[in-house]
Design a protein around this motif. Structure first.
Motif, PDB file in Angstrom:
ATOM      1  N   THR A   1     -24.145  -6.482 -26.788  1.00  0.00           N
ATOM      2  CA  THR A   1     -25.364  -5.923 -27.371  1.00  0.00           C
ATOM      3  C   THR A   1     -26.600  -6.582 -26.780  1.00  0.00           C
ATOM      4  N   ARG A   2     -26.578  -7.910 -26.660  1.00  0.00           N
ATOM      5  CA  ARG A   2     -27.725  -8.606 -26.072  1.00  0.00           C
ATOM      6  C   ARG A   2     -27.936  -8.198 -24.624  1.00  0.00           C
ATOM      7  N   THR A   3     -26.843  -8.022 -23.884  1.00  0.00           N
ATOM      8  CA  THR A   3     -26.949  -7.596 -22.489  1.00  0.00           C
ATOM      9  C   THR A   3     -27.546  -6.199 -22.400  1.00  0.00           C
ATOM     10  N   MET A   4     -27.112  -5.306 -23.266  1.00  0.00           N
ATOM     11  CA  MET A   4     -27.639  -3.940 -23.243  1.00  0.00           C
ATOM     12  C   MET A   4     -29.114  -3.903 -23.621  1.00  0.00           C
ATOM     13  N   PHE A   5     -29.544  -4.733 -24.582  1.00  0.00           N
ATOM     14  CA  PHE A   5     -30.964  -4.812 -24.919  1.00  0.00           C
ATOM     15  C   PHE A   5     -31.769  -5.313 -23.727  1.00  0.00           C
ATOM     16  N   LEU A   6     -31.253  -6.289 -23.012  1.00  0.00           N
ATOM     17  CA  LEU A   6     -31.937  -6.832 -21.844  1.00  0.00           C
ATOM     18  C   LEU A   6     -32.055  -5.779 -20.748  1.00  0.00           C
ATOM     19  N   ILE A   7     -30.965  -5.088 -20.462  1.00  0.00           N
ATOM     20  CA  ILE A   7     -30.996  -4.037 -19.435  1.00  0.00           C
ATOM     21  C   ILE A   7     -31.946  -2.912 -19.843  1.00  0.00           C
ATOM     22  N   GLY A   8     -31.901  -2.523 -21.117  1.00  0.00           N
ATOM     23  CA  GLY A   8     -32.801  -1.470 -21.599  1.00  0.00           C
ATOM     24  C   GLY A   8     -34.256  -1.891 -21.518  1.00  0.00           C
ATOM     25  N   GLY A   9     -34.546  -3.139 -21.853  1.00  0.00           N
ATOM     26  CA  GLY A   9     -35.921  -3.643 -21.772  1.00  0.00           C
ATOM     27  C   GLY A   9     -36.424  -3.664 -20.344  1.00  0.00           C
ATOM     28  N   LEU A  10     -35.573  -4.109 -19.432  1.00  0.00           N
ATOM     29  CA  LEU A  10     -35.978  -4.121 -18.021  1.00  0.00           C
ATOM     30  C   LEU A  10     -36.180  -2.709 -17.487  1.00  0.00           C
ATOM     31  N   ALA A  11     -35.311  -1.790 -17.874  1.00  0.00           N
ATOM     32  CA  ALA A  11     -35.447  -0.401 -17.438  1.00  0.00           C
ATOM     33  C   ALA A  11     -36.739   0.202 -17.980  1.00  0.00           C
ATOM     34  N   LEU A  12     -37.066  -0.099 -19.229  1.00  0.00           N
ATOM     35  CA  LEU A  12     -38.308   0.401 -19.814  1.00  0.00           C
ATOM     36  C   LEU A  12     -39.523  -0.177 -19.101  1.00  0.00           C
ATOM     37  N   LEU A  13     -39.472  -1.466 -18.798  1.00  0.00           N
ATOM     38  CA  LEU A  13     -40.568  -2.112 -18.078  1.00  0.00           C
ATOM     39  C   LEU A  13     -40.762  -1.489 -16.701  1.00  0.00           C
ATOM     40  N   LEU A  14     -39.665  -1.259 -15.984  1.00  0.00           N
ATOM     41  CA  LEU A  14     -39.761  -0.627 -14.665  1.00  0.00           C
ATOM     42  C   LEU A  14     -40.285   0.805 -14.766  1.00  0.00           C
ATOM     43  N   LEU A  15     -39.892   1.518 -15.796  1.00  0.00           N
ATOM     44  CA  LEU A  15     -40.394   2.885 -16.004  1.00  0.00           C
ATOM     45  C   LEU A  15     -41.896   2.874 -16.241  1.00  0.00           C
ATOM     46  N   ILE A  16     -42.371   1.959 -17.076  1.00  0.00           N
ATOM     47  CA  ILE A  16     -43.808   1.870 -17.362  1.00  0.00           C
ATOM     48  C   ILE A  16     -44.580   1.512 -16.094  1.00  0.00           C
ATOM     49  N   ILE A  17     -44.066   0.557 -15.327  1.00  0.00           N
ATOM     50  CA  ILE A  17     -44.721   0.182 -14.067  1.00  0.00           C
ATOM     51  C   ILE A  17     -44.736   1.350 -13.106  1.00  0.00           C
ATOM     52  N   GLY A  18     -43.615   2.069 -13.022  1.00  0.00           N
ATOM     53  CA  GLY A  18     -43.541   3.231 -12.151  1.00  0.00           C
ATOM     54  C   GLY A  18     -44.521   4.324 -12.540  1.00  0.00           C
ATOM     55  N   LEU A  19     -44.715   4.537 -13.832  1.00  0.00           N
ATOM     56  CA  LEU A  19     -45.663   5.566 -14.276  1.00  0.00           C
ATOM     57  C   LEU A  19     -47.103   5.142 -14.007  1.00  0.00           C
ATOM     58  N   LYS A  20     -47.390   3.854 -14.060  1.00  0.00           N
ATOM     59  CA  LYS A  20     -48.744   3.380 -13.751  1.00  0.00           C
ATOM     60  C   LYS A  20     -49.100   3.616 -12.301  1.00  0.00           C
ATOM     61  N   PHE A  21     -48.128   3.417 -11.390  1.00  0.00           N
ATOM     62  CA  PHE A  21     -48.393   3.590  -9.958  1.00  0.00           C
ATOM     63  C   PHE A  21     -48.392   5.046  -9.545  1.00  0.00           C
ATOM     64  N   GLN A  22     -47.859   5.922 -10.366  1.00  0.00           N
ATOM     65  CA  GLN A  22     -47.776   7.334 -10.025  1.00  0.00           C
ATOM     66  C   GLN A  22     -49.153   7.996 -10.047  1.00  0.00           C
ATOM     67  N   LYS A  23     -50.062   7.512 -10.843  1.00  0.00           N
ATOM     68  CA  LYS A  23     -51.383   8.149 -10.992  1.00  0.00           C
ATOM     69  C   LYS A  23     -52.237   7.922  -9.828  1.00  0.00           C
TER      70      LYS A  23
END
Length: 58
Positions: free
Chosen positions: A36-58
């Motif tokens: 569970t802790r590993t999945m939360f970590l992977i999900g958090g990193l994926a969310l962070l990368l998604l947010i960064i990716g959306l910022k650079f898309q504009k």
């Protein structure tokens, strides 16, 4: 040994019985598993990368 609170209807009785049989310092109660802790970590990193990716898309 891992006991899930939602897996047993008498979880509290089992926990109390084990605490009475084993030294208090030896019991380590964890509310999440390693998976569970590993999945939360992977999900958090994926969310962070998604947010960064959306910022650079504009």
């Amino acid at each position: 040994m891992t006991l899930g609170e939602r897996q047993y209807t008498n979880y509290r009785e089992i926990k109390d019985a084990l605490e009475n049989k084993i030294k208090k310092d030896a019991i380590d109660i964890k509310y999440t598993t390693r998976f569970t802790r590993t999945m939360f970590l992977i999900g958090g990193l994926a969310l962070l990368l998604l947010i960064i990716g959306l910022k650079f898309q504009k």
